[in-house]
Design an enzyme around this catalytic site. Sequence first.
Site, short mmCIF file in Angstrom:
data_model
loop_
_atom_site.label_atom_id
_atom_site.label_comp_id
_atom_site.label_asym_id
_atom_site.label_seq_id
_atom_site.Cartn_x
_atom_site.Cartn_y
_atom_site.Cartn_z
N LYS A 266 1.55 4.35 -2.82
CA LYS A 266 1.51 5.70 -2.48
C LYS A 266 2.75 6.55 -3.08
CE LYS A 266 -1.73 5.08 1.15
NZ LYS A 266 -1.76 4.98 2.61
N ASP B 134 0.84 -1.27 0.01
CA ASP B 134 -0.05 0.16 -0.04
C ASP B 134 0.87 1.38 0.05
OD1 ASP B 134 -2.70 1.25 0.32
OD2 ASP B 134 -1.63 1.77 2.33
#
Length: 818
Positions: A683, A679
């Site tokens: 980003k 994750d």
Amino acid sequence: MKLLKFGGTSVGSPESIRQVAEIVKDYKRKNLEFAMVNSAMGGITNKIIDAAHRASNSDETYKEIFADIETRHIATIKELIIIESQSRVIAQTKILLNELEDLLYGVSLIKELSLRTLDLILSFGERMASYVISEFLNQEGVPAEFLDARKLILTDKTFGNAKVDFEETNYNIVEHFKNTDKLQVITGFVASTERGATTTLGRGGSDYTAAIFGAALNAESVEIWTDVDGVMTTDPRMVREAFSLPTMSYEEAMEMSHFGAKVIYPPTIQPLCSKNIPIYIKNTFNPTFEGTRISRDSEQREYLIKGISTIKDVALINLQGSGLIGVTGVSSRLFGALAKSDVNVILITQASSEHSISFAINPSDSEKAREALQKEFNEEIKARKIDPIQIEVNLSVLAIIGENMRHTPGISAKFFNALGKNGINVVAMAQGSSELNLSVVVPSKDLSKALNSVHDAFFLSNHKTVNLFVVGVGLIGGTLIDQIKKQADVLREKQLLNINVIGIARSTKMLFNESGINLETWEQDLDERGEAVDLDAFVMKMKVLNLSNSIFVDNTSSAEVIKYYMSILDASINITTPNKLASSGSYIQYDELKKLAFNHNVKYLYETNVGAGLPVLTTLSDLKNSGDEIISIEGVLSGTLSFIFNTYDGSVPFSQVVKDAKEKGFTEPDPRDDLNGMDVARKILILAREAGNVLELQDVEIDPILPQNCFDAPSIEEFFVELEKADGQMADKCQSAAQDGKVLRFIASFEDGKAKVSLQAVDMSNPFYSLSGSDNMISFRTSRYDERPLVIKGPGAGAEVTAAGVFAEIISISNKLA
Ligand code: ADP
Ligand code: ASP
Ligand code: MG
């Protein structure tokens, strides 16, 4: 003397006729002198036309339509006329009905329907309605007399659209009125030739009948009573926000009606204008409302334009070729040929290159026009100086109208801006030489959207409406709807912004409401009335509705939904989403989505992909746009990992800290989805791309926090067993960091073209050292922020802040809309 005209909508049912009688009685009570003109009952003229065409095609179903017409009239009589008189009135009406039936039968036998016959057949609609109304008024105590206008209005033989012989007609009318004392109940629409053949004055022609009588009698005014509050800024059936105009000039009314405002039939205005007789448009169902006064003067209000009209269906003919350049007389030959063939031209444009002339006509005239032009320009077409005639269909005209346009610059800019912002392609445009109107030809499928956005731009310039289509109403989506609901009134009042949620979809069901879903009851409505969810259908519905200022809000984290982004942007619909999968998918896709949004002049926003509601991507973009150069980006980008490492100081085993975090709901159901660093990798990838770098997800280097065994464990329970085994290893890392006065932080970084995600030990001088709770922190080092980087810090996860971030994007999109 006044002339009152009651349209089909005003005499369409017994209740409406009672309402008309009330108005008449009120005028009588006030001792006003007047006569009245009536249309056929609403819908009857269309039915008669339908029946006649079917009869001429030997289609026996014409009889059903006739039966329908008969039933409606008889039922109206039974409803209105007292028993004692019923049989007489029914008998009189039956005579007319029988004659109509015979005529239809005759048409079905000879299988031919001339315009002349059709006019005779059509006259029964007005004749029956006026007769019944005259009987009803007598019964109500108003002495009234049925007047068949065919006796007085004389026309030429242009059946279907006859031209009035005013000299004869005016004389007849004046003579007739010399000897009347009863209220004249006059048939609208119908007239006759000198030799007594029935003619009609064109569809909607009852308005004209009233004008003819009004002008002949030098009436003090003509009142057109219909079913709306006067002339409105545009057709209220197409734009909910349309509002009434208190006054307009004859010219403005002429332009409005010529360009499709059905509320008044265009020829009506001329005879009254030349005698300076004012026209009032009034609402039968709201009689105390002033309505619109049409006269020489038009009060100019604060708006730039008066109104917007549309013609739903036109065909556009292009005449083009080198043979047109610099040649004089082409236009006169062109329009001469069209006039000879009786083709009415709605709008003309000529490119300044003189290479082409385009004009809009009624689609039913297309073939006539093509033949006429083919014949007229036969030589030139053969010699290839003029291209073969092209006809485009499925087009509509939208015209803005008003006297202010003559003097005010910037109106067309506003007009085209509103169209452009909504992705509406203008096929042709024209400005009337009077400068009273500016018209565009647009695809019919976009007409409603075009009309609504132009209406918004000119009349609600301070007010804006955005239309949301929300997919995913879980934690974030549900919170978003809640926030919109709570803020709606404030936005409407303070920001003049209306937010309508038009569509909602969740994993099982979807719901639409074109006028806006009720946000108080949406959950229940979705349960009770929602259809089975189907993303294809959802997106299709959104496109077909084609509303102006549409925003698609994707609150899912689903790979399925992002497949639709291209086609959504392609339809000029804005997108805002916290779903990271599109902007962290392949670079090509990332890039194409941005380009698509740019080319269609819509927004594609995903600020909440990084740092939830924190202004991370906008800051980055501001830095770049202002000419700063990004040297490096560092960040703690996961709320979960931030919490875990801010909490873990070695005093409690690492596995226990992870367990606690899971129990508090701070992690994904499987904490490995956080701990694997994916994750965070997505980003930093998005940040790197936004900083202008071409990078793929596999280019991001991830230093695993945990031994591979943890990730290989087949279940969450077994994962925790493996995690406990790694506690010692983690404790070592923590202790050795502590010895150097450092703490562990899970940091993503981008520098020199390389993106990395790793667990690092940082000392007190590092901004990440003092991070607490589940805060996110991003630091940008740039040429301007070199010594001390620009740092953004705050809660970077959670439904409230993420939803707020999406909400902020919705508002930012609406601020940029026309
Ligand atoms: P009537 O039967 O009374 O002659 P019409 O149907 O011919 O009524 O005309 C009234 C209708 O005109 C309204 O119901 C409305 O939908 C339509 N209309 C179109 N443009 C306008 C406008 N600018 N203002 C008001 N009404 C309009
Ligand atoms: N009844 C006719 C029509 O429908 C005339 C009118 O309504 O004005 O066109
Ligand atoms: Mg009408």
